[in-house]
Every structure is written in structure tokens, then in C-alpha cells.
Design a protein around this motif. Sequence first.
Motif, short mmCIF file in Angstrom:
data_model
loop_
_atom_site.label_atom_id
_atom_site.label_comp_id
_atom_site.label_asym_id
_atom_site.label_seq_id
_atom_site.Cartn_x
_atom_site.Cartn_y
_atom_site.Cartn_z
N UNK A 1 0.79 -1.26 -0.03
CA UNK A 1 0.04 -0.04 -0.05
C UNK A 1 0.84 1.22 -0.04
N UNK A 2 1.90 1.31 0.89
CA UNK A 2 2.78 2.42 0.90
C UNK A 2 3.45 2.63 -0.76
N UNK A 3 3.85 1.58 -0.95
CA UNK A 3 4.37 1.55 -2.39
C UNK A 3 3.68 2.09 -3.47
N UNK A 4 2.34 1.87 -3.46
CA UNK A 4 1.23 2.50 -4.32
C UNK A 4 1.31 3.95 -4.02
N UNK A 5 1.08 4.45 -2.75
CA UNK A 5 1.04 5.73 -2.59
C UNK A 5 2.43 6.69 -2.85
N UNK A 6 3.56 5.78 -2.68
CA UNK A 6 4.60 6.47 -3.05
C UNK A 6 4.86 6.67 -4.66
N UNK A 7 4.48 5.73 -5.25
CA UNK A 7 4.30 5.63 -6.85
C UNK A 7 3.52 6.78 -7.39
N UNK A 8 2.22 6.94 -6.58
CA UNK A 8 1.45 8.19 -6.88
C UNK A 8 2.16 9.50 -6.80
N UNK A 9 2.63 9.68 -5.62
CA UNK A 9 3.14 10.91 -5.29
C UNK A 9 4.26 11.30 -6.10
N UNK A 10 5.53 10.35 -6.25
CA UNK A 10 6.34 10.66 -7.23
C UNK A 10 6.11 11.20 -8.57
N UNK A 11 5.14 10.41 -8.78
CA UNK A 11 4.61 10.37 -10.36
C UNK A 11 3.78 11.54 -10.49
N UNK A 12 3.17 12.18 -9.61
CA UNK A 12 2.12 13.10 -9.59
C UNK A 12 2.33 14.34 -10.56
N UNK A 13 3.76 14.70 -10.46
CA UNK A 13 4.14 15.90 -11.26
C UNK A 13 4.33 15.60 -12.92
N UNK A 14 4.37 14.37 -13.15
CA UNK A 14 4.86 13.98 -14.54
C UNK A 14 3.70 13.39 -15.15
N UNK A 15 2.23 13.34 -14.53
CA UNK A 15 1.07 12.94 -15.41
C UNK A 15 0.89 13.74 -16.54
N UNK A 16 1.17 15.21 -16.42
CA UNK A 16 0.68 16.09 -17.49
C UNK A 16 1.98 16.47 -18.10
N UNK A 17 3.22 16.37 -17.38
CA UNK A 17 4.40 16.92 -18.13
C UNK A 17 5.36 15.42 -18.21
N UNK A 18 5.08 14.52 -19.25
CA UNK A 18 5.70 13.24 -18.93
C UNK A 18 7.22 13.47 -19.21
N UNK B 1 -4.68 6.03 8.98
CA UNK B 1 -5.29 4.94 8.32
C UNK B 1 -4.08 4.29 7.65
N UNK B 2 -3.18 4.76 7.01
CA UNK B 2 -2.14 4.20 6.30
C UNK B 2 -1.26 3.32 7.32
N UNK B 3 -0.90 4.17 8.34
CA UNK B 3 -0.05 3.40 9.37
C UNK B 3 -0.88 2.25 10.04
N UNK B 4 -2.05 2.54 10.35
CA UNK B 4 -3.01 1.41 10.89
C UNK B 4 -2.81 0.18 10.03
N UNK B 5 -3.08 0.17 8.62
CA UNK B 5 -3.15 -0.70 7.87
C UNK B 5 -1.74 -1.47 7.78
N UNK B 6 -0.61 -0.78 7.38
CA UNK B 6 0.68 -1.09 7.49
C UNK B 6 1.10 -2.15 8.68
N UNK B 7 0.52 -1.64 10.00
CA UNK B 7 0.91 -2.19 11.05
C UNK B 7 0.40 -3.70 11.11
N UNK B 8 -0.97 -3.68 10.60
CA UNK B 8 -1.64 -5.03 10.65
C UNK B 8 -1.17 -5.99 9.64
N UNK B 9 -0.97 -5.51 8.30
CA UNK B 9 -0.79 -6.21 7.22
C UNK B 9 0.51 -6.36 6.77
N UNK B 10 1.67 -5.41 7.41
CA UNK B 10 2.92 -5.55 6.72
C UNK B 10 3.67 -6.73 7.13
#
Length: 257
Positions: free
Chosen positions: A1-18, A246-255
Motif C-alpha cells: 500500500x505504501x508502495x502504491x502511495x509513493x508511486x502516486x506521489x512521485x509520479x504526480x508531477x509527470x502525469x501532464x508533463x511526461x 489509516x495508512x499506518x494502521x493498515x501497514x501495522x496490521x498487514x506488513x
Amino acid sequence: MLGAIAGDIIGSIYERNNIKTTEFPLFQPSCRFTDDTVLTVALADSILNGIPYVDLLKRYYRAYPHAGYGGSFHKWAQSKGTEPYNSWGNGSAMRVSPVGLAYETLETVLEEAKKSAEVTHNHPEGIKGAQAIASAVFLARTGQSHEQIKNYVEAEFGYHLDTPLDEIRKTYVFQISCQESVPQAIRAFLESTDFEDAVRRAISIGGDSDTIACMAGAIAEAREGGIPAPIRRKVYEILDESLCRTTREFVRKYSRS
């Protein structure tokens, strides 16, 4: 889940500026979380608390109405109804990573991925895209090799995963469909050597960069059992308090790290 969020954040500025290279600063001041993150956390919250997916997708939309949703999702989330809108877009696949992390059998993962998708994306391609990413996450976290994941996804979902990113990159443009973005995200994972490499490769092909990196990052995180500490810390800095909790709670439970 954190990997998905990190990918989203890192890629956010390149969606319209590939950017067609893997050489770029990993985080920049304008990086932000988008709808990919918001709806990923919504699914995680549903799993944690047993609340129907449809309820929390709408609730999280109301809490973050300007996160960058597609037009059809906007209309659905603002409506009083709950009927799906037959989408084949990649929104079903970019939010599904918590499903691949939370459940203990591949059969259950496929069932829950379908349920999470079809509240909005009840088109067969929308369901297939969600199931492909969720199953890849599950297989990665349970120790399957790149080749085993590739063979399963190709056999089960009919995606062709042989085209190298160097070839995809030459002509790839913005695509919102599962069928034109999920295979590319999985290919980025298959070519990668670690989490950061997967995200960089996903962004480097262009197109819907944040979503492709979100999907590739989810699988890479599952393979690695987590994401590098500096990236994890930066993600938590960028998330607001509610999403962070919520992210921390999910990671703690399922990491599994």
C-alpha cells in the motif's frame, strides 16, 4: 500500500508533463498525493473496519473532492445513487493494492478485487485490471518470482507482458484504460531490480505517470516487503493526518516486513 502511495506521489508531477527517462529527482516540492492515494486509503479503511467499499469511496471523495478524479467518478461520487457506471478505466487497478496485501489466499484476493472494482468499474476490463494488480501483489508478497508472476498474469488475464519498456517508451501516450496501462505497469515491475527502480521505470514510459507508478510500486513493495526508509518517511510527511493515520494502521496490521 505504501508502495502504491509513493508511486502516486512521485509520479504526480509527470502525469501532464511526461518524462521519458529514469533519471529525475525522486521527490520535488510540487509532488503531492492524488486520487490514486485517496482511493487506495479508502479501500484500506474498508478492509480494516468492515465498511462497504462503496460507502468509503464516496466518503473519501467528499473529504478530498479536488484530488484529481476522472469525470465519470466525479459524477458517480456526487450522485445519490450507488450503481456502477461500467468503467474500464484504470481507477479500479490503481486503488486495489490493499486487497492484495490483506487476504491469505489467491482465490480470496481475486474475489475481493472484483468486489472492490465493480462498485464503479463493472466493465469486464475494469474488473480484470483490478484482479491482475491485486493478484500480482499477492504473488509477489508470497515469494513468487518475476517469471512466475508474469506467467500467471498472462495466462489468467490475457495480458501480453513481453514488450520491453525501451520499446513501449518510444510511442506510449496517455491512456486511462486498464488494458493500456495495467500491462505496462506490470512490465515496469518485471524489469525492475528494487522498489525505486520500479517506480522510475514506470514513470519513464510517460502516459498516466502517477497511476502507472502507483500500480508498479504496489507490486514492488510486496516483493521487497516494504519500501526504503527515506521514501517511507517522505510519504508520511506529504500525507495529511487522516490519511497518514489509516495508512499506518493498515501497514501495522498487514506488513510482512
